[in-house]
Design a protein around this motif. Structure first.
Motif, short mmCIF file in Angstrom:
data_model
loop_
_atom_site.label_atom_id
_atom_site.label_comp_id
_atom_site.label_asym_id
_atom_site.label_seq_id
_atom_site.Cartn_x
_atom_site.Cartn_y
_atom_site.Cartn_z
N PRO A 1 75.48 -22.56 -32.87
CA PRO A 1 76.93 -22.33 -32.92
C PRO A 1 77.39 -21.48 -34.10
O PRO A 1 78.20 -20.57 -33.92
N GLU A 2 76.90 -21.77 -35.30
CA GLU A 2 77.35 -21.00 -36.46
C GLU A 2 76.89 -19.56 -36.39
O GLU A 2 77.60 -18.65 -36.83
N ALA A 3 75.71 -19.33 -35.84
CA ALA A 3 75.23 -17.96 -35.67
C ALA A 3 76.14 -17.21 -34.70
O ALA A 3 76.47 -16.03 -34.93
N LYS A 4 76.55 -17.87 -33.63
CA LYS A 4 77.47 -17.23 -32.68
C LYS A 4 78.79 -16.88 -33.37
O LYS A 4 79.31 -15.77 -33.19
N ARG A 5 79.32 -17.84 -34.13
CA ARG A 5 80.59 -17.60 -34.82
C ARG A 5 80.50 -16.39 -35.76
O ARG A 5 81.40 -15.55 -35.81
N LYS A 6 79.39 -16.31 -36.51
CA LYS A 6 79.24 -15.21 -37.47
C LYS A 6 79.12 -13.87 -36.76
O LYS A 6 79.67 -12.86 -37.20
N ILE A 7 78.38 -13.84 -35.66
CA ILE A 7 78.22 -12.59 -34.90
C ILE A 7 79.58 -12.13 -34.37
O ILE A 7 79.95 -10.96 -34.50
N ILE A 8 80.33 -13.05 -33.77
CA ILE A 8 81.62 -12.70 -33.18
C ILE A 8 82.59 -12.23 -34.26
O ILE A 8 83.27 -11.21 -34.11
N PRO B 1 86.32 -17.55 -32.12
CA PRO B 1 85.26 -17.07 -31.22
C PRO B 1 85.57 -17.28 -29.75
O PRO B 1 84.73 -17.00 -28.89
N GLY B 2 86.76 -17.81 -29.44
CA GLY B 2 87.19 -17.96 -28.06
C GLY B 2 86.27 -18.85 -27.25
O GLY B 2 85.77 -19.89 -27.74
N LEU B 3 86.00 -18.44 -26.01
CA LEU B 3 85.15 -19.23 -25.12
C LEU B 3 83.69 -19.23 -25.58
O LEU B 3 82.88 -19.97 -25.02
N GLY B 4 83.38 -18.44 -26.59
CA GLY B 4 82.01 -18.37 -27.10
C GLY B 4 81.50 -19.70 -27.63
O GLY B 4 80.29 -19.95 -27.63
N VAL B 5 82.42 -20.59 -28.07
CA VAL B 5 81.99 -21.89 -28.57
C VAL B 5 82.30 -23.00 -27.57
O VAL B 5 82.16 -24.18 -27.89
N ARG B 6 82.70 -22.62 -26.37
CA ARG B 6 82.88 -23.59 -25.28
C ARG B 6 81.85 -23.37 -24.18
O ARG B 6 81.68 -24.22 -23.32
N CYS B 7 81.20 -22.22 -24.21
CA CYS B 7 80.03 -21.96 -23.37
C CYS B 7 78.84 -22.31 -24.27
O CYS B 7 78.36 -21.48 -25.05
#
Length: 327
Positions: free
Chosen positions: A113-120, A208-214
């Motif tokens: 999750p944190e990696a996704k947040r940082k990328i976004i 991060p929008g739906l990025g942290v719900r998918c």
């Protein structure tokens, strides 16, 4: 007087008359600050940036350049609504950036999750920086939807920057017309400015929008199932009169499958998890008791209308121990 300190005698904006007085005051202040120069704004479609955009359009018209970045992680219809409201209705100087493939390509295979947040977050800054450089010579001001809780959370010393990380050679002066308002006041002002209710009363939505719900590594098919399920949930909550009485509600699609039966054959599809909470400060939250008929209708629609889904669950976990978001 500290420009980031809300005056003790400042009345809480709660009526259309108070909102109009604030709008008149800010239009004059914006015109005085900006003059004939241009202003750049990252327009997400959230209430804060939308109200700032509408205020600036009223004050300086086409001198405002709005940049809306579609990263592919918006809810159903949100980017389209931004274009319709600001470009078609308010005649804004809007730059629409379709960066869906760019973001989803970077997120491919990233599960943490944190990696996704940082990328976004980092990629959003890069995209916005590219657009800022295109008009950098023309623009003198950066407008932001900073509100008073952002300043309070920064210890009252430094305003929270919604678009952080821009390089030093992009020298913009800040324009933050709603920085002394609380969220409820921003909504009253937005309503008076004529913004649609779906924008004014937009629920809290993670950056991060739906990025942290998918959940887990994002795939396009699972992301689309999430978007469709979320749209059904929002439509049925609205039909049931729950939109204003439930603080936040959304769907989650995890990165695992469950066994089901469809048309007499085995299905191996995703579950959809419904999350709904009521809270005052987001530090603690309770789960509302939603009418069974409403939950059943939402379930029936998701199972019928959303491909690749075979189960619907309702998350009963309060905060603590569960957080509001799943990631």
């Amino acid at each position: 007087m500290d420009p980031n300190k809300r005056p003790d005698d400042m009345e809480r904006i709660a009526t259309p008359e108070q909102a109009q007085a604030f709008i008149d005051e800010q239009v004059a202040a914006i015109q005085d600050q900006v003059g004939d120069k241009k202003v750049l704004l990252a327009l997400s479609g959230g209430v804060d940036s939308s109200v700032v955009a509408a205020l600036l359009i009223k004050a300086i018209g086409k001198q405002l350049i709005c940049v809306h970045v579609n990263h592919g992680l918006m809810r159903a219809g949100e980017s389209e609504q931004v274009v319709d409201v600001f470009q078609n209705q308010l005649d804004a100087n809007l730059v629409y950036v379709d960066a869906v493939d760019r973001f989803l390509g970077l997120l491919e295979g990233v599960a943490e999750p944190e990696a996704k947040r940082k990328i976004i977050g980092a990629e959003f800054v890069r995209v916005f920086e590219e657009e800022a450089r295109k008009v950098g010579d023309e623009v003198s001001f950066l407008a932001q939807g900073t509100i008073y809780p952002d300043i309070i959370e920064s210890d009252g010393v430094k305003a929270h920057h919604n678009v952080g990380g821009l390089p030093d050679d992009l020298q913009f002066e800040l324009c933050e017309p709603v920085k002394l308002l609380y969220k409820d006041e921003v909504r009253v002002v937005g309503k008076e400015l004529g913004l649609p209710d779906e924008m004014v009363y937009r629920q809290p939505f993670p950056g991060p929008g739906l990025g942290v719900r998918c959940l887990g590594a994002i795939t396009r098919d699972r992301l689309e199932a999430l978007r469709e399920a979320d749209a059904i949930l929002r439509e049925e909550f609205d039909n049931a009169g729950l939109t204003q009485s439930v603080w936040q509600f959304f769907t989650v699609v995890p990165d695992f499958r469950a066994t089901g039966v469809r048309d007499g054959k085995r299905a191996f599809d995703w579950p959809v998890i419904i999350r709904a909470v009521n809270t005052v400060d987001a530090m603690t939250a309770e789960v509302p008791e939603i009418d069974w008929a409403v939950l059943k209708k939402i379930t029936d629609r998701i199972l019928t209308e959303v491909p690749g889904v075979c189960r619907v669950c309702y998350d009963l976990t309060p905060k603590p121990i569960g957080t509001i978001e799943w990631e």
